[in-house]
Write an enzyme that holds these catalytic residues in place. Structure first.
Site, mmCIF file in Angstrom:
data_model
loop_
_atom_site.group_PDB
_atom_site.id
_atom_site.type_symbol
_atom_site.label_atom_id
_atom_site.label_comp_id
_atom_site.label_asym_id
_atom_site.label_seq_id
_atom_site.Cartn_x
_atom_site.Cartn_y
_atom_site.Cartn_z
ATOM 1 C CG ASN A 256 45.906 46.282 44.939
ATOM 2 O OD1 ASN A 256 46.795 45.458 44.904
ATOM 3 N ND2 ASN A 256 45.311 45.684 44.922
ATOM 4 C CD GLU B 27 48.285 37.517 51.922
ATOM 5 O OE1 GLU B 27 46.413 37.543 52.003
ATOM 6 O OE2 GLU B 27 48.444 37.419 52.626
ATOM 7 C CB CYS C 275 42.684 41.917 47.714
ATOM 8 S SG CYS C 275 43.139 42.022 48.688
HETATM 9 P P1 NAP Z 1 49.246 40.614 38.302
HETATM 10 O O1 NAP Z 1 48.767 40.866 37.239
HETATM 11 O O2 NAP Z 1 49.036 38.761 38.813
HETATM 12 O O3 NAP Z 1 50.437 41.252 39.305
HETATM 13 C C1 NAP Z 1 50.839 40.927 39.792
HETATM 14 C C2 NAP Z 1 52.375 40.763 40.619
HETATM 15 O O4 NAP Z 1 52.711 39.600 39.285
HETATM 16 C C3 NAP Z 1 52.917 42.295 39.124
HETATM 17 O O5 NAP Z 1 53.885 41.998 39.740
HETATM 18 C C4 NAP Z 1 52.717 41.536 38.085
HETATM 19 O O6 NAP Z 1 54.267 41.705 36.980
HETATM 20 C C5 NAP Z 1 53.671 39.766 37.920
HETATM 21 N N1 NAP Z 1 53.645 39.040 37.206
HETATM 22 C C6 NAP Z 1 52.314 38.175 36.733
HETATM 23 N N2 NAP Z 1 52.677 37.595 35.890
HETATM 24 C C7 NAP Z 1 53.804 36.990 36.608
HETATM 25 C C8 NAP Z 1 54.743 35.732 35.830
HETATM 26 N N3 NAP Z 1 54.008 34.671 35.087
HETATM 27 N N4 NAP Z 1 55.358 34.937 37.149
HETATM 28 C C9 NAP Z 1 56.132 36.245 37.914
HETATM 29 N N5 NAP Z 1 55.330 37.258 38.530
HETATM 30 C C10 NAP Z 1 53.981 37.683 36.894
HETATM 31 O O7 NAP Z 1 48.167 41.192 39.802
HETATM 32 P P2 NAP Z 1 47.533 43.042 39.843
HETATM 33 O O8 NAP Z 1 47.009 43.247 38.474
HETATM 34 O O9 NAP Z 1 48.916 43.930 39.663
HETATM 35 O O10 NAP Z 1 46.443 43.154 40.761
HETATM 36 C C11 NAP Z 1 45.850 43.301 41.305
HETATM 37 C C12 NAP Z 1 45.493 41.398 42.237
HETATM 38 O O11 NAP Z 1 46.050 41.178 43.473
HETATM 39 C C13 NAP Z 1 43.951 41.574 42.250
HETATM 40 O O12 NAP Z 1 43.353 39.651 41.464
HETATM 41 C C14 NAP Z 1 43.383 41.449 43.746
HETATM 42 O O13 NAP Z 1 42.872 40.649 44.144
HETATM 43 C C15 NAP Z 1 44.862 41.075 43.730
HETATM 44 N N6 NAP Z 1 45.695 41.560 45.099
HETATM 45 C C16 NAP Z 1 45.289 40.615 46.493
HETATM 46 C C17 NAP Z 1 45.970 40.770 47.697
HETATM 47 C C18 NAP Z 1 46.107 40.273 49.321
HETATM 48 O O14 NAP Z 1 46.692 40.690 49.748
HETATM 49 N N7 NAP Z 1 44.906 39.086 49.262
HETATM 50 C C19 NAP Z 1 46.276 42.527 47.898
HETATM 51 C C20 NAP Z 1 45.752 42.946 46.531
HETATM 52 C C21 NAP Z 1 46.046 42.399 45.205
HETATM 53 P P3 NAP Z 1 53.796 43.014 35.844
HETATM 54 O O15 NAP Z 1 53.602 43.712 36.722
HETATM 55 O O16 NAP Z 1 55.229 43.360 35.649
HETATM 56 O O17 NAP Z 1 53.561 42.360 35.275
#
Ligand code: NAP
Length: 475
Positions: free
Chosen positions: A154, A250, A284
């Protein structure tokens, strides 16, 4: 490959690398191919770790690290349009929001350069105890080691910046795995860093199956810290598996806001309308739950709803667009199903709830049941709920009734209300008279409860990415 699509290579040990397999990057708006990147796996990730290990054998002095970070900031500033268009194309982020992200990445690198220049240990008052008499002691602030970084789709540039810039400031080499849907911004940043003089191996970027790459980062003892931004399920599972490493998380939120009756309602309505739907709610800290003191509830909605209706929904590449697509059609359908679940439970849809073309319109929901997903879980879509409250205690309890705790907000002209809320809201950050979507990049940013266990912002991330070495001198 369409002629406008970009083909990038992985960066491993200073080389631009192909693997023979490719990941297509498609526009979330219309599905057109916007680029492709080589698909890496465990083998390339281990090579990247070898390169990072080799790089760290020849530490870069702080002034060189700072100068590189400054040059990256300058280059990002010069290439703003290209950077913003890359974010827009691969993430479907409206161009105006993509431009904000691109300019924030400049700040992230600028602040990291500041941290590189002032990284220092401290002296220990040794003669404060009899045992220490006759000794001098100081701490050296040393890089923790190789950082494994995993970033979400995002903020495909600035959340990468929040990992790689402090790591370099701290003197750590990085192996980065960007989100598979949005690798192009990360690889563009890698190009900019290489051109800024970053020596080989300090930044390595591998794209590919998350679990396979994640497993290597978890299992390889050379990785001393994993910095992860993404969903809470994935994040906490990583931490459990990497018990011997630092794991900085995060994660998500279900962002609440309190609007007290004494607030400037015009201002609150404008800020919340802009920040509940920007990037279709895929932040987020997107405003998700709005609690308005009962006396002001109707007045707030009279101001808020027309602003929501006036948001421009459409092509993210159009300069006028406020709200574009969700990252996938599956995500859009999930959010529609959550709206439907709330409606079936007695909720009233005050705005949106329907599609405009393929896009979900900004949606405002009243009387969402307390146990509906819209009330409890992170929506990550262009949807917010509104509800009246009678006492500040009730409003705070409603805000806190979530497993998340990243940021929350309060609108009020009373300092007593503001500080009462700031103390009682169980969140990493509380904004007053600003939407809780607000973030400036030097802030300590991060959550409590399921939202995470760390603070980002270069000063805070550098602290995590370094450790103290005690030196005792007998004099
Ligand atoms: P996500 O599905 O958890 O993916 C985040 C990253 O983790 C991607 O690079 C993904 O790779 C990787 N990933 C997925 N499964 C994994 C595993 N088993 N082992 C290691 N890495 C893995 O999250 P998203 O949909 O991209 O992002 C949305 C989420 O991020 C929301 O919950 C949002 O609130 C949170 N967020 C938090 C912050 C903060 O600063 N607190 C900021 C922005 C977003 P792939 O893409 O290859 O699946």
């Amino acid at each position: 490959m369409a002629t406008t699509a970009v083909e990038r290579r992985l960066l491993i040990g200073g080389e631009w690398v192909e693997t023979g397999a490719w990941i297509d990057v498609r526009s979330p708006y219309d599905g057109t191919l916007v680029g492709r990147v080589p698909k890496a796996g465990a083998v390339e990730t281990r090579r990247a770790l070898d390169a990072a290990e080799a790089a760290m054998r020849e530490p870069l002095p702080a002034h060189r690290r700072a100068a590189i970070l400054d040059r990256v900031a300058a280059a990002l500033g010069e290439r703003q349009d290209e950077v913003a268009r890359t974010i827009c194309a691969e993430a479907g982020k409206p161009l105006k929001a993509a431009r904000v992200e691109a300019s924030r990445a400049v700040s992230t690198f600028t602040m990291a350069a500041v941290e590189a220049r002032k990284l220092a240990g401290e002296t220990v008052p040794m003669d404060a105890t009899p045992a220490g008499e006759g000794k001098l002691a100081l701490t050296l602030r040393l890089p923790i080691g190789i950082v494994g970084a995993i970033s979400p789709f995002n903020f495909p540039l600035n959340l990468v910046a929040h990992k790689v810039a402090p790591a370099l400031a701290a003197g750590c080499a990085v192996v980065l795995k960007p989100a598979s849907q949005t690798p192009l911004s990360a690889l563009l940043l890698a190009e900019i860093e290489s051109e800024a003089g970053l020596p080989a191996g300090w930044l390595n970027v591998v794209c590919g199956p998350a679990a396979e790459i994640g497993d290597v980062l978890v299992e390889d003892a050379r990785v001393k810290l994993i910095t992860f931004t993404g969903s809470s399920g994935v994040g906490w599972a990583l931490r459990e598996r990497a018990a011997r490493k630092r794991v900085s998380l995060e994660l998500g939120n279900a962002t609440p806001v309190i609007v007290a009756a004494d607030a400037d309602l015009d201002d609150a309505a404008a800020r919340l309308a802009a920040n509940a739907f920007s990037f279709a709610g895929q932040s987020c800290i997107s405003v998700q739950r709005i609690y308005v003191e009962r006396d002001a509830y109707d007045g707030f909605l009279e101001r808020f709803l027309p602003l929501v209706e006036s948001l421009v929904v459409g092509d993210p590449a159009d300069e006028a667009t406020d709200v574009g697509p969700l990252i996938t059609r599956g995500e859009r359908d999930r959010v529609l199903a959550w709206i439907e679940e709330a409606r079936a439970g007695g909720a009233e849809i005050l705005a949106g709830g329907t599609l405009e073309g393929d896009l979900l319109r900004p949606t405002v929901v009243a009387r969402a049941p307390a146990d509906s997903k819209l009330s409890c879980e992170e929506v990550f879509g262009p949807v917010c709920t509104v509800a009246p409250y009678d006492t500040l205690e009730e409003a705070i309890a409603l805000c806190n009734a979530t497993r998340f705790g990243l940021q929350a907000g309060v609108f009020t002209t009373s300092t007593a209300t503001a500080f009462a809320a700031a103390r009682a809201l169980e969140f990493g950050g509380v904004t007053v008279n600003e939407a809780p979507t607000f973030r400036a990049d030097q802030m300590p940013y991060g959550g409590v409860k399921d939202s995470g266990n760390t603070r980002e912002g270069p000063a805070y991330a550098v602290r995590e990415m370094t450790e103290d070495r005690l030196v005792v001198l007998h004099v």
